[in-house]
Design an enzyme around this catalytic site. Sequence first.
Site, PDB file in Angstrom:
ATOM      1  N   LEU A   6       0.839  -1.196   0.000  1.00 39.38           N
ATOM      2  CA  LEU A   6       0.000   0.000   0.000  1.00 39.38           C
ATOM      3  C   LEU A   6       0.875   1.247   0.000  1.00 39.38           C
ATOM      4  O   LEU A   6       1.674   1.445   0.911  1.00 39.38           O
ATOM      5  CB  LEU A   6      -0.922   0.012   1.226  1.00 39.38           C
ATOM      6  CG  LEU A   6      -1.827  -1.204   1.409  1.00 39.38           C
ATOM      7  CD1 LEU A   6      -2.828  -0.955   2.541  1.00 39.38           C
ATOM      8  CD2 LEU A   6      -2.566  -1.553   0.117  1.00 39.38           C
ATOM      9  N   ARG A  13       2.537  15.347   5.585  1.00 37.92           N
ATOM     10  CA  ARG A  13       3.439  15.836   6.628  1.00 37.92           C
ATOM     11  C   ARG A  13       4.915  15.801   6.221  1.00 37.92           C
ATOM     12  O   ARG A  13       5.780  16.233   6.972  1.00 37.92           O
ATOM     13  CB  ARG A  13       3.233  15.032   7.920  1.00 37.92           C
ATOM     14  CG  ARG A  13       1.972  15.465   8.651  1.00 37.92           C
ATOM     15  CD  ARG A  13       1.995  14.973  10.076  1.00 37.92           C
ATOM     16  NE  ARG A  13       1.629  13.567  10.172  1.00 37.92           N
ATOM     17  CZ  ARG A  13       2.119  12.730  11.083  1.00 37.92           C
ATOM     18  NH1 ARG A  13       3.040  13.143  11.943  1.00 37.92           N
ATOM     19  NH2 ARG A  13       1.712  11.479  11.115  1.00 37.92           N
ATOM     20  N   GLN A  71      -5.180   3.761  -7.023  1.00 40.68           N
ATOM     21  CA  GLN A  71      -6.288   3.996  -6.102  1.00 40.68           C
ATOM     22  C   GLN A  71      -6.593   5.481  -6.101  1.00 40.68           C
ATOM     23  O   GLN A  71      -5.826   6.288  -5.592  1.00 40.68           O
ATOM     24  CB  GLN A  71      -5.927   3.550  -4.684  1.00 40.68           C
ATOM     25  CG  GLN A  71      -7.111   3.675  -3.736  1.00 40.68           C
ATOM     26  CD  GLN A  71      -6.705   3.702  -2.263  1.00 40.68           C
ATOM     27  OE1 GLN A  71      -5.555   3.937  -1.927  1.00 40.68           O
ATOM     28  NE2 GLN A  71      -7.665   3.464  -1.388  1.00 40.68           N
ATOM     29  N   TYR A  98       3.073  -2.138   3.935  1.00 39.31           N
ATOM     30  CA  TYR A  98       2.947  -0.690   3.756  1.00 39.31           C
ATOM     31  C   TYR A  98       4.210  -0.154   3.083  1.00 39.31           C
ATOM     32  O   TYR A  98       5.317  -0.469   3.508  1.00 39.31           O
ATOM     33  CB  TYR A  98       2.810   0.007   5.116  1.00 39.31           C
ATOM     34  CG  TYR A  98       1.448  -0.091   5.784  1.00 39.31           C
ATOM     35  CD1 TYR A  98       0.408  -0.850   5.236  1.00 39.31           C
ATOM     36  CD2 TYR A  98       1.205   0.588   6.971  1.00 39.31           C
ATOM     37  CE1 TYR A  98      -0.824  -0.918   5.865  1.00 39.31           C
ATOM     38  CE2 TYR A  98      -0.030   0.532   7.601  1.00 39.31           C
ATOM     39  CZ  TYR A  98      -1.046  -0.227   7.048  1.00 39.31           C
ATOM     40  OH  TYR A  98      -2.262  -0.287   7.676  1.00 39.31           O
ATOM     41  N   GLY A  99       4.016   0.674   2.094  1.00 41.67           N
ATOM     42  CA  GLY A  99       5.160   1.270   1.394  1.00 41.67           C
ATOM     43  C   GLY A  99       5.966   2.229   2.246  1.00 41.67           C
ATOM     44  O   GLY A  99       7.099   2.571   1.902  1.00 41.67           O
ATOM     45  N   ASP A 100       5.392   2.684   3.347  1.00 42.21           N
ATOM     46  CA  ASP A 100       6.098   3.633   4.211  1.00 42.21           C
ATOM     47  C   ASP A 100       6.567   2.993   5.516  1.00 42.21           C
ATOM     48  O   ASP A 100       6.872   3.689   6.478  1.00 42.21           O
ATOM     49  CB  ASP A 100       5.223   4.868   4.486  1.00 42.21           C
ATOM     50  CG  ASP A 100       3.872   4.509   5.087  1.00 42.21           C
ATOM     51  OD1 ASP A 100       3.607   3.311   5.316  1.00 42.21           O
ATOM     52  OD2 ASP A 100       3.064   5.426   5.330  1.00 42.21           O
ATOM     53  N   ASN A 170      -2.159  -2.795  15.967  1.00 38.24           N
ATOM     54  CA  ASN A 170      -2.042  -3.322  14.612  1.00 38.24           C
ATOM     55  C   ASN A 170      -0.926  -2.582  13.895  1.00 38.24           C
ATOM     56  O   ASN A 170      -0.950  -1.358  13.808  1.00 38.24           O
ATOM     57  CB  ASN A 170      -3.383  -3.096  13.895  1.00 38.24           C
ATOM     58  CG  ASN A 170      -3.322  -3.432  12.426  1.00 38.24           C
ATOM     59  OD1 ASN A 170      -2.588  -4.329  12.021  1.00 38.24           O
ATOM     60  ND2 ASN A 170      -4.109  -2.710  11.636  1.00 38.24           N
ATOM     61  N   TYR A 367      46.557  17.326 -12.306  1.00 41.87           N
ATOM     62  CA  TYR A 367      45.349  16.833 -12.968  1.00 41.87           C
ATOM     63  C   TYR A 367      45.767  15.853 -14.049  1.00 41.87           C
ATOM     64  O   TYR A 367      46.511  16.204 -14.972  1.00 41.87           O
ATOM     65  CB  TYR A 367      44.547  17.989 -13.597  1.00 41.87           C
ATOM     66  CG  TYR A 367      43.417  17.457 -14.451  1.00 41.87           C
ATOM     67  CD1 TYR A 367      42.381  16.730 -13.863  1.00 41.87           C
ATOM     68  CD2 TYR A 367      43.396  17.625 -15.827  1.00 41.87           C
ATOM     69  CE1 TYR A 367      41.351  16.196 -14.626  1.00 41.87           C
ATOM     70  CE2 TYR A 367      42.370  17.096 -16.601  1.00 41.87           C
ATOM     71  CZ  TYR A 367      41.354  16.376 -15.985  1.00 41.87           C
ATOM     72  OH  TYR A 367      40.352  15.842 -16.739  1.00 41.87           O
ATOM     73  N   SER A 406      58.022  19.311 -12.339  1.00 37.24           N
ATOM     74  CA  SER A 406      56.892  20.077 -11.807  1.00 37.24           C
ATOM     75  C   SER A 406      56.366  21.084 -12.820  1.00 37.24           C
ATOM     76  O   SER A 406      57.100  21.542 -13.694  1.00 37.24           O
ATOM     77  CB  SER A 406      57.342  20.837 -10.558  1.00 37.24           C
ATOM     78  OG  SER A 406      57.752  19.913  -9.588  1.00 37.24           O
TER      79      SER A 406
END
Length: 458
Positions: A6, A13, A71, A98-100, A170, A367, A406
């Site tokens: 889900l 939030r 949904q 639950y997806g969260d 639950n 470099y 150098s």
Amino acid sequence: MNIVILAAGQGKRMHSNLPKVLHPLTGKPLVSHVIDTARSLAPSSLCVVYGHGGDVVKSTLAAPDLAWALQEPQLGTGHAVMQALPHLAPEGVTLVLYGDVPLIQPETLQKLLHAAQDGPDAAGALAILTVELADPTGYGRIVRNAAGQVVRIVEQKDASAEEKAVREVNTGIMALPTARLGEWLARLSNDNAQQEYYLTDIVGMAVAAGLPVRTAHPAGEWEVLGVNSKVQLAELERIAQRRTAERLLEQGVRLADPARLDVRGTLSCGRDVFIDVNCVFEGQIELGEAVEIGPNCVLKNARIGAGTRLAAFSHVEDAVVGPDAVIGPFARLRPGTELAAGVHIGNFVEIKNSKIAANSKANHLAYVGDAIVGSRVNIGAGTITCNYDGANKFQTVIEDDVFIGSDTQLVAPVTVGRGATLGAGTTLTKDAPPDTLTVSRAKQLSVPGWTRPVKIKK
Ligand code: UD1
Ligand code: CA
């Protein structure tokens, strides 16, 4: 076995434009944790219920083994599972996740599935994952009869004072016989405080139908913590990181501080690895035996050979480092870097898309890009491969045993022959022959009798 995840909830939030379930935890979307755990259980079908505006969820996570159920509008958890029904195999068990709730562990789900399948009755059972919380506020409560059997779940907003006192809640995760699911869902009503179709109401239906209702419990409360806010997201990140750190410690990795390590991917380590504080590991990282990582290093998709030392503040991305190398402090290895055994890369040296063979050194301020560097090469301070003319990139080849003085610029494409020496300050625009000193430098001039200017008095 079917699994339904889900993930249609809005996540108001989170105060974010990104759908809640796509917020990253340990570097991957919340719902991807759930999907990966679900996959580890090898379900016959795996369906994600997503909501309005969740197309980005679908496009981000699209995979051949995932079914998607929209949904819209979101009328509750029961209504959400209803949308998934057409994607489910009609028999066996359906597991609702639950997806969260990202940290749920496969072992816990195995226990729950076992509770749903086990028993004398071929019809199976309804199994609910529950926990006892010191503060159960907000959760659906598990209502049991005098004999201790579950009779129903009551949501906080519908609960009596007596029911609110129940501390067993639950978690939302449950497993149930698919054969009964359609019929039960069809009978749900939204005649409740939130005018939602509660999935939890099927518990009462199962009891009425004489189906056993069982509970199973996670190994720790943290497994069933959900994410509704950035505060909770940060809390879960710490929990997940702590678990990773503990796993590494148990495997024998020495961590200066398990609370100051972030792994956003997979970190695999040989024996006697040491990791100092504040290191970040992203993607796939392999550290060979006895590798030492200094403080504040960032490694992304990298393989580091045995015995190599990365000193403080080194940054490594899409790179391979051979054994017994010494890197940093303040080194940057960019994508396509391949360093062989015993290479030394020192402070403020950047390497990109270059192969450097064994025992070569670039110890200060250089470099090296799009280069092939041989063995035992010494690259002096301030050396630059000029690999880019503003439109195209060109390669620099530096053969074995070269010494580069150098402040040298190698204007690619250019080759420095084996054993060559380039004098300091050289701007190399043509190939340098092997075993020869090449130098390009304005002739040094001293002017006798020259005097410094003096300030003019006004
Ligand atoms: C739900 C449970 C509650 C449980 C709690 C645990 C019900 C009626 N209640 O409550 O017993 O203690 O979870 O956190 O099931 N979702 C949808 N579509 C919807 C509504 C929700 O996909 O229409 C998804 C959400 O994205 C979320 C999950 O279902 O992943 C739970 O939704 P949430 O609103 O958090 O449920 P609660 O009301 O907190
Ligand atoms: Ca919730």
